[in-house]
Structure formats: C-alpha cells, structure tokens
Design a protein around this motif. Structure first.
Motif, short mmCIF file in Angstrom:
data_model
loop_
_atom_site.label_atom_id
_atom_site.label_comp_id
_atom_site.label_asym_id
_atom_site.label_seq_id
_atom_site.Cartn_x
_atom_site.Cartn_y
_atom_site.Cartn_z
N SER A 103 0.79 -1.14 0.00
CA SER A 103 0.14 0.09 -0.03
C SER A 103 0.99 1.24 0.04
N GLY A 104 2.01 1.29 0.69
CA GLY A 104 2.83 2.36 0.96
C GLY A 104 3.40 2.55 -0.43
N PHE A 105 4.18 1.51 -1.09
CA PHE A 105 4.70 1.60 -2.29
C PHE A 105 3.90 2.32 -3.49
N GLN A 106 2.52 1.73 -3.65
CA GLN A 106 1.79 2.36 -4.46
C GLN A 106 1.37 3.81 -4.33
N ALA A 107 1.32 4.25 -2.97
CA ALA A 107 1.09 5.77 -2.75
C ALA A 107 2.06 6.52 -3.23
N ILE A 108 3.32 6.04 -3.14
CA ILE A 108 4.59 6.81 -3.58
C ILE A 108 4.55 6.81 -5.16
N ILE A 109 4.34 5.67 -5.77
CA ILE A 109 4.17 5.57 -7.26
C ILE A 109 3.15 6.44 -7.82
N ILE A 110 2.17 6.61 -7.20
CA ILE A 110 1.19 7.37 -7.92
C ILE A 110 0.94 9.13 -7.33
N SER A 111 2.05 9.32 -6.54
CA SER A 111 1.88 10.75 -6.07
C SER A 111 2.54 11.49 -7.30
N PRO A 112 2.19 12.84 -6.90
CA PRO A 112 2.47 13.97 -7.92
C PRO A 112 3.80 14.17 -8.16
N HIS A 113 4.03 14.53 -9.55
CA HIS A 113 5.39 14.51 -10.22
C HIS A 113 6.03 15.68 -9.93
N SER A 114 6.14 16.12 -8.65
CA SER A 114 7.04 17.14 -7.97
C SER A 114 8.54 16.68 -7.99
N PRO A 115 9.54 17.54 -8.02
CA PRO A 115 10.95 16.99 -7.87
C PRO A 115 10.99 16.23 -6.64
N LYS A 116 10.44 16.60 -5.43
CA LYS A 116 10.58 15.79 -4.26
C LYS A 116 10.24 14.40 -4.42
N TRP A 117 9.02 14.28 -5.07
CA TRP A 117 8.55 12.84 -5.23
C TRP A 117 9.19 12.21 -6.10
N ILE A 118 9.75 13.10 -7.15
CA ILE A 118 10.31 12.04 -8.21
C ILE A 118 11.79 11.47 -7.80
N LYS A 119 12.58 12.27 -6.92
CA LYS A 119 13.56 11.71 -6.24
C LYS A 119 13.28 10.39 -5.24
N LEU A 120 12.22 10.67 -4.82
CA LEU A 120 11.66 9.48 -3.77
C LEU A 120 11.44 8.21 -4.31
N LYS A 121 10.72 8.60 -5.79
CA LYS A 121 10.16 7.29 -6.62
C LYS A 121 11.45 6.74 -6.96
N ALA A 122 12.45 7.41 -7.27
CA ALA A 122 13.90 6.77 -8.02
C ALA A 122 14.48 5.76 -6.69
N LYS A 123 14.41 6.19 -5.52
CA LYS A 123 15.12 5.52 -4.33
C LYS A 123 14.13 4.37 -3.92
N VAL A 124 12.73 4.54 -3.88
CA VAL A 124 12.00 3.67 -3.40
C VAL A 124 12.27 2.13 -3.69
N PRO A 125 12.49 1.73 -5.17
CA PRO A 125 12.70 0.28 -5.59
C PRO A 125 14.01 -0.32 -4.86
N ARG A 126 14.96 0.26 -4.45
CA ARG A 126 15.97 -0.22 -4.03
C ARG A 126 15.94 -0.72 -2.52
N PHE A 127 14.86 0.05 -2.00
CA PHE A 127 14.64 -0.36 -0.58
C PHE A 127 13.61 -1.48 -0.40
N ILE A 128 12.86 -1.90 -1.36
CA ILE A 128 11.76 -3.21 -1.22
C ILE A 128 12.71 -4.40 -0.65
N SER A 129 13.53 -4.89 -1.33
CA SER A 129 14.10 -6.18 -0.94
C SER A 129 14.68 -6.24 0.53
N PRO A 130 15.47 -4.97 1.11
CA PRO A 130 15.91 -5.04 2.59
C PRO A 130 14.39 -4.80 3.45
#
Length: 326
Positions: A103-130
């Motif tokens: 639920s949290g991952f999908q909320a980040i994925i569909i968040s607005p395309h602002s510079p702050k959210w774009i940076k977070l979207k790029a970092k989130v996939p690497r934290f899924i496995s840990p």
C-alpha cells in the motif's frame, strides 16, 4: 463425526486447494519472468512475497484445520504443533506487513510528479528487498515467545489450564503479560493498519483528483497509467483489512472465554479467506499477467488447431501411411 464436520472439512480443503493453486501460479509466473531475464517491476517482488506467505498460511492453517474438523486432532506431536503454529503466526504477520508495504509503495508511485516525489520514487525500489527481509526477521523473532505455550491437542477438552485450538492446545498458566503482548503483537499490527488506512485514503484522494481532471480538462486516462493498478491494490488492501478485522474480533472473543469448536473453525475460515481470494484478484486485474495468460492460451489454441488439421488433412507422407498406399 457429524454432517457439519464433513462440510467444514470439505470447505477447508477446497479453500486450501483453490488458494494454493492461485498463489503457486503467481510464484511460478514471477519466477519465470526472473529466470528468463524479462523485465520485472519493483512491485512484482512484493506480489511474489505476498503469494508465498499466503501459500504458507493456507498450508499451515487451512489444510490442517480441515483434518481437525474431521476429528483427526492427534496427527502432530508437540514439536510438530509448535512448528506448524509458529509458521502460521509468522505468515499471518508477514501478510499484514507486506500488504502494508504494498500500500505504501503504490501510494508513492502515484504521488504527484514534483521534484521531491520524483527523487523518492527513484530511491524506493532499492529499499523493497531490504524491507521484506526486515519483515521476515522481525516476525520470526516476534513469534518465538509463544512457542513454549503450545503442545499437541488432546481433543476439545478445555480446562482452567488448557485451551484447545484444533490441532494445538495452549497452556494458559504460562501467560504472556498484557504489557508485553501489547508491545510485541498489538502495537505493530495497529501501526500497520493505521499506515494502510492513511495510504489508502491518500490514494483515494489522488484518484478523485484525477477523476476531476478528466471531466474538467478532458485529460486522457492514459496520462495516469497507474490508475487501474491503484484501484486493484485498493481493492486488495480493503479486502485484507476487512478479513483481518473480522478475524481479530473472533480471536479476541475466543481469548476472552473458553473457545468452542465452532469459534475455532469460524476464525480459521476467516484467516484463510484472504489468502484464497487475493491471487485471483491480482490475476484478473494485472494486465501483465493477463497478457501472459492470453499469449500462452493463444499458443495452445493454435497448436491444438494445427494438430486437428493435421489429423483431418494429413500431409502427403502421413496420408500414404494412413491409407496404406506404397
């Protein structure tokens, strides 16, 4: 053994068989994509883990509870009971944690395309496995403290010291303190459910804003390609929360009084309901899975049609063999 016991056994076995097939299909599908080096979405790892823990829940609860409903309560010794109950508790906790992560991952994925959210979207996939690894470690350690309370069942003979729960019984004299239970079990579940509620509300808000933009500015739905996936995950998460809350009510009621077989079986049916329906919700809603199924099904249909044509209209060599001509 009464007719009700037989119906309960059939219900548990059917629930387990249907659910395990659906979850195993998801595990096979995503494993196939991984080993054939095809593109895997970051969310596919979450789906795979969810299917894995759902299968573990069904095999450790539904199947054995079906045997218990048929009166076969002495199949496990003390060690077997501890292992099965422990695996079920770990899988149940992981189901909540991974649903929370989804639920949290999908909320980040569909968040607005602002510079702050774009940076977070790029970092989130690497934290899924840990994050998934941490969830496994946490729930494996969390449920160790309940093992000493369990032993094999001796039938539904509840006393002031022993309470029966199908294949296992609990020694209530070896009690976990209320404060320890609240910190170790209740608090993490409450945090996850609160987070799921918050992210689900946020996604509903984003979908509502997107719906308004479509009608006011004639924006194509293709500008928001995650809409269908978000709706599917919202439905999946909502279904999980409903079954989880209902089962929690049954469990709390059972702990407040001596449980009877009807309560134990009803709680087990609720526990196994989400693991049974969730894979089919994903299969029917995920376009990637549907494309794979249609491709494989189309190939099989073409092959079947070619085989039938070759049987009805054999080539020259085959025709000579069939008719017996030299």
């Amino acid at each position: 053994m009464t007719a009700v016991d037989i119906l309960l056994g059939i219900a548990f076995f059917s629930q387990t068989g249907i659910g395990v097939q659906g979850n195993f299909f998801l595990i096979y599908f995503f494993s196939y994509l991984f080993f054939t080096r095809q593109n895997l979405r970051p969310i596919d790892l979450i789906f795979t883990q969810l299917a894995l823990v759902n299968s573990l829940m069904l095999l450790s609860k539904g199947f054995l509870q079906g045997l218990a409903a048929l009166g076969l309560t002495n199949l496990l010794d003390d060690i077997g009971c501890k292992i099965v109950f422990y695996l079920h508790r770990v899988a149940r906790g992981l189901s909540l944690s991974i649903t929370c992560l989804l639920s949290g991952f999908q909320a980040i994925i569909i968040s607005p395309h602002s510079p702050k959210w774009i940076k977070l979207k790029a970092k989130v996939p690497r934290f899924i496995s840990p994050s998934i690894l941490i969830c496994w470690i946490f729930h494996m350690l969390q449920n160790i403290i309940i093992i000493e309370k369990l032993k094999r069942s001796s039938g539904y003979r509840n006393t002031s010291e022993i309470r029966e729960y199908g294949l296992c019984s609990v020694n209530v004299t070896i009690a976990i303190s209320t404060s320890l239970h609240a910190v170790v079990f209740t608090l993490p579940d409450a945090v996850c459910l609160t987070f799921i509620s918050f992210t689900s509300g946020y996604k509903v808000y984003l979908l509502y804003k997107h719906h308004q933009r479509i009608h006011t500015a004639s924006v194509s739905s293709r500008s928001f390609p995650e809409t269908r996936a978000t709706q599917m995950i919202l439905l999946l998460v909502s279904t999980f929360v409903i079954f989880y809350l209902l089962n929690s009510i049954f469990t709390a009621y059972m702990h407040s009084r001596t449980p009877n077989p009807w309560l134990v079986h009803s709680s087990a049916l609720l526990t196994s309901s989400f693991p049974m329906v969730s894979p089919f919700m994903l299969i029917t809603s995920d376009s990637k899975i549907l494309r794979y199924y249609n491709t494989v099904h189309g190939r099989k249909s073409c092959q079947t049609e070619m085989d039938s044509r070759n049987t009805l209209f054999p080539v020259s060599g085959q025709r000579e063999k069939v008719t017996g001509r030299p």
